[in-house]
Design a protein around this motif. Structure first.
Motif, PDB file in Angstrom:
ATOM      1  N   ASP A 347      -0.728  22.960  -7.605  1.00 45.55           N
ATOM      2  CA  ASP A 347      -0.727  21.711  -8.382  1.00 45.55           C
ATOM      3  C   ASP A 347      -1.447  20.628  -7.559  1.00 45.55           C
ATOM      4  N   ALA A 348      -2.773  20.532  -7.740  1.00 50.83           N
ATOM      5  CA  ALA A 348      -3.607  19.653  -6.908  1.00 50.83           C
ATOM      6  C   ALA A 348      -3.218  18.185  -7.076  1.00 50.83           C
ATOM      7  N   ALA A 349      -3.276  17.443  -5.965  1.00 50.78           N
ATOM      8  CA  ALA A 349      -2.956  16.007  -6.004  1.00 50.78           C
ATOM      9  C   ALA A 349      -4.219  15.210  -5.685  1.00 50.78           C
ATOM     10  N   GLY A 350      -4.798  14.593  -6.699  1.00 49.63           N
ATOM     11  CA  GLY A 350      -6.031  13.832  -6.512  1.00 49.63           C
ATOM     12  C   GLY A 350      -5.747  12.368  -6.212  1.00 49.63           C
ATOM     13  N   LEU A 351      -6.014  11.955  -4.977  1.00 48.59           N
ATOM     14  CA  LEU A 351      -5.814  10.549  -4.613  1.00 48.59           C
ATOM     15  C   LEU A 351      -7.129   9.769  -4.653  1.00 48.59           C
ATOM     16  N   ALA A 352      -8.256  10.466  -4.463  1.00 47.30           N
ATOM     17  CA  ALA A 352      -9.556   9.783  -4.406  1.00 47.30           C
ATOM     18  C   ALA A 352     -10.048   9.421  -5.805  1.00 47.30           C
ATOM     19  N   LYS A 353     -10.365   8.151  -5.992  1.00 50.40           N
ATOM     20  CA  LYS A 353     -10.864   7.656  -7.290  1.00 50.40           C
ATOM     21  C   LYS A 353     -12.048   6.719  -7.037  1.00 50.40           C
ATOM     22  N   PRO A 354     -13.070   6.746  -7.922  1.00 53.41           N
ATOM     23  CA  PRO A 354     -14.175   5.791  -7.739  1.00 53.41           C
ATOM     24  C   PRO A 354     -13.659   4.364  -7.944  1.00 53.41           C
ATOM     25  N   LEU A 355     -14.064   3.451  -7.075  1.00 55.77           N
ATOM     26  CA  LEU A 355     -13.613   2.062  -7.188  1.00 55.77           C
ATOM     27  C   LEU A 355     -14.668   1.209  -7.897  1.00 55.77           C
ATOM     28  N   PRO A 356     -14.234   0.187  -8.651  1.00 50.76           N
ATOM     29  CA  PRO A 356     -15.202  -0.649  -9.385  1.00 50.76           C
ATOM     30  C   PRO A 356     -16.045  -1.519  -8.440  1.00 50.76           C
ATOM     31  N   LEU A 357     -17.140  -2.074  -8.956  1.00 53.66           N
ATOM     32  CA  LEU A 357     -17.969  -2.973  -8.147  1.00 53.66           C
ATOM     33  C   LEU A 357     -17.127  -4.184  -7.738  1.00 53.66           C
ATOM     34  N   PRO A 358     -17.423  -4.759  -6.577  1.00 60.60           N
ATOM     35  CA  PRO A 358     -16.635  -5.920  -6.143  1.00 60.60           C
ATOM     36  C   PRO A 358     -16.923  -7.148  -7.011  1.00 60.60           C
ATOM     37  N   GLU A 359     -16.070  -8.125  -6.917  1.00 59.34           N
ATOM     38  CA  GLU A 359     -16.257  -9.361  -7.699  1.00 59.34           C
ATOM     39  C   GLU A 359     -17.576 -10.047  -7.368  1.00 59.34           C
ATOM     40  N   ASP A 360     -18.036  -9.894  -6.122  1.00 58.70           N
ATOM     41  CA  ASP A 360     -19.293 -10.526  -5.707  1.00 58.70           C
ATOM     42  C   ASP A 360     -20.498 -10.047  -6.517  1.00 58.70           C
ATOM     43  N   ALA A 361     -20.374  -8.900  -7.178  1.00 58.86           N
ATOM     44  CA  ALA A 361     -21.508  -8.357  -7.936  1.00 58.86           C
ATOM     45  C   ALA A 361     -21.783  -9.162  -9.206  1.00 58.86           C
ATOM     46  N   THR A 362     -20.782  -9.882  -9.681  1.00 57.03           N
ATOM     47  CA  THR A 362     -21.003 -10.763 -10.833  1.00 57.03           C
ATOM     48  C   THR A 362     -20.597 -12.159 -10.409  1.00 57.03           C
ATOM     49  N   VAL A 363     -21.517 -13.112 -10.550  1.00 58.16           N
ATOM     50  CA  VAL A 363     -21.177 -14.464 -10.096  1.00 58.16           C
ATOM     51  C   VAL A 363     -21.149 -15.431 -11.263  1.00 58.16           C
ATOM     52  N   ASP A 364     -20.519 -16.519 -11.013  1.00 56.01           N
ATOM     53  CA  ASP A 364     -20.401 -17.596 -11.983  1.00 56.01           C
ATOM     54  C   ASP A 364     -21.781 -18.065 -12.411  1.00 56.01           C
TER      55      ASP A 364
END
Length: 386
Positions: A347-364
């Motif tokens: 029963d494999a346990a997957g902890l690794a997940k792709p993380l979203p782009l940081p907030e700095d990638a979209t600016v005001d």
């Protein structure tokens, strides 16, 4: 919990090779467009903005390592590209600014096109590369270092997925280098995630977590490396460079999963005086997987002596444990040993997940260098932007 296979701790992880970009003269190209579309006054007013954009690009291309400051600057340029794409009709027909980026895995080839999407893809790839580089340089001799490496790898995977899903779709074709095709980006993302999952295994082994937890973590790492191996089939230059390494890690994690699964049975087997056959079959699977790992080293994998030490350390642990169980089974229990044992049943346990782009990638919108163009349009409404 025994962590003998971590006794000589390998530092090397795969990091993405660099892409190189061409020179782009934003000041004269965008400046000329502003002057002819709006007015000389608008061109003068936006002179600082043009120079700032030019400088951001130059700074981004000079970055060679990951730091808070370098990543902030890279994301600042990326965020401006979103505004540039909205405000300027960069294309073959209207505003001819060519962006060019080499293939990271075959630098003689490059993509060149008057499309801001290629520039965005190149910048994002550079961000993913810097994350992978930071992971490779993390000191994985401590739990904190392993955790840090896993974080960088998950961010790299998330960025690569973002390029594939949100950026390159409209420019996929014969002129786009293979490293930026969605299938290739998927293979690279899988490799980053598989390495992150492997880091979670290392962290758990350092923390002396139970054998059953370690078996589940290693089983998922094996599945991710196997998936990466499949996904790189269509990307010749990636396969040639990285396939032996990925095959090695698929086999190493299969060996780890089987070994830990066998060990997790010890208490029950000894208490109930049954299950020796199944336990031996897990040890045998671990043994053959460790041999597969060493074989893939012989297939030209650039694997260090430390990784070889990891496998031989694991082999010693497997042989020792297996010998004791086999002796008891041969002398006393004489249980049949199942032939078909596969880590797929864990029963494999997957902890690794792709993380979203940081907030700095979209600016005001206030940070848009060219927001003054809106006023310029009102001054000269007969000249529509497009």
């Amino acid at each position: 919990s025994d962590s003998s296979e971590l006794e000589r701790h390998p530092q090397d992880l795969l990091d993405l090779p660099p892409k190189k970009a061409n020179d782009v003269d934003f000041v004269s190209k965008l400046g000329g467009f502003i002057k002819s579309t709006y007015s000389s006054a608008a061109r003068k007013q936006l002179d600082d903005a043009l120079k700032a954009l030019q400088q951001l690009r130059l700074d981004m291309l000079r970055v060679t390592e990951h730091s808070d400051a370098s990543m902030k600057m890279l994301w600042k340029y990326y965020a401006q590209l979103n505004f540039v794409g909205e405000r300027f009709p960069i294309s073959r027909e209207k505003l001819y600014i060519v962006f060019a980026w080499t293939n990271a895995f075959n630098p003689e080839r490059r993509s060149a096109m008057p499309n801001v999407l290629l520039e965005k893809a190149g910048v994002l790839y550079t961000a993913a590369r810097l994350e992978s580089l930071a992971a490779a340089m993390s000191d994985r001799g401590s739990e904190e270092g392993v955790k840090s490496a896993a974080g960088h790898l998950q961010r790299a995977a998330g960025i690569l997925d973002h390029i594939a899903q949100e950026v390159v779709g409209p420019i996929v074709g014969p002129t786009l280098t293979q490293d930026l095709h969605p299938a290739s980006l998927g293979a690279l993302s899988s490799i980053m995630l598989a390495q992150a999952q492997s880091c979670f295994y290392e962290k758990a082994a350092m923390a002396s977590m139970s054998d059953s937890v370690l078996a589940r973590l290693a089983a998922h790492a094996e599945a991710l490396f196997a998936e990466a191996l499949e996904r790189m089939e269509s990307f010749f230059h990636l396969k040639r460079t990285w396939a032996p390494f990925v095959a090695f890690h698929a086999a190493l994690n299969r060996a780890r999963a089987a070994y830990r699964q066998a060990k997790s049975m010890t208490e029950t087997v000894e208490r109930e005086h049954k299950g020796f056959g199944e336990q031996i079959s897990w040890y045998r699977l671990a043994q053959s997987a460790a041999e597969d790992a060493l074989r893939s080293l012989e297939n030209g994998g650039k694997i260090t002596a430390a990784w070889r030490g990891t496998v031989t350390g694991l082999q010693r642990s497997i042989a020792e444990a297996k010998e004791g169980v086999e002796r008891d089974n041969n002398l006393i229990y004489m249980e049949e040993i199942p032939v078909e044992t596969t880590t797929k049943t864990i029963d494999a346990a997957g902890l690794a997940k792709p993380l979203p782009l940081p907030e700095d990638a979209t600016v005001d919108v206030d940070a848009d260098l060219f927001r003054k163009l809106e006023e310029a349009v009102e001054d000269k409404s007969s000249c529509a932007l497009m």
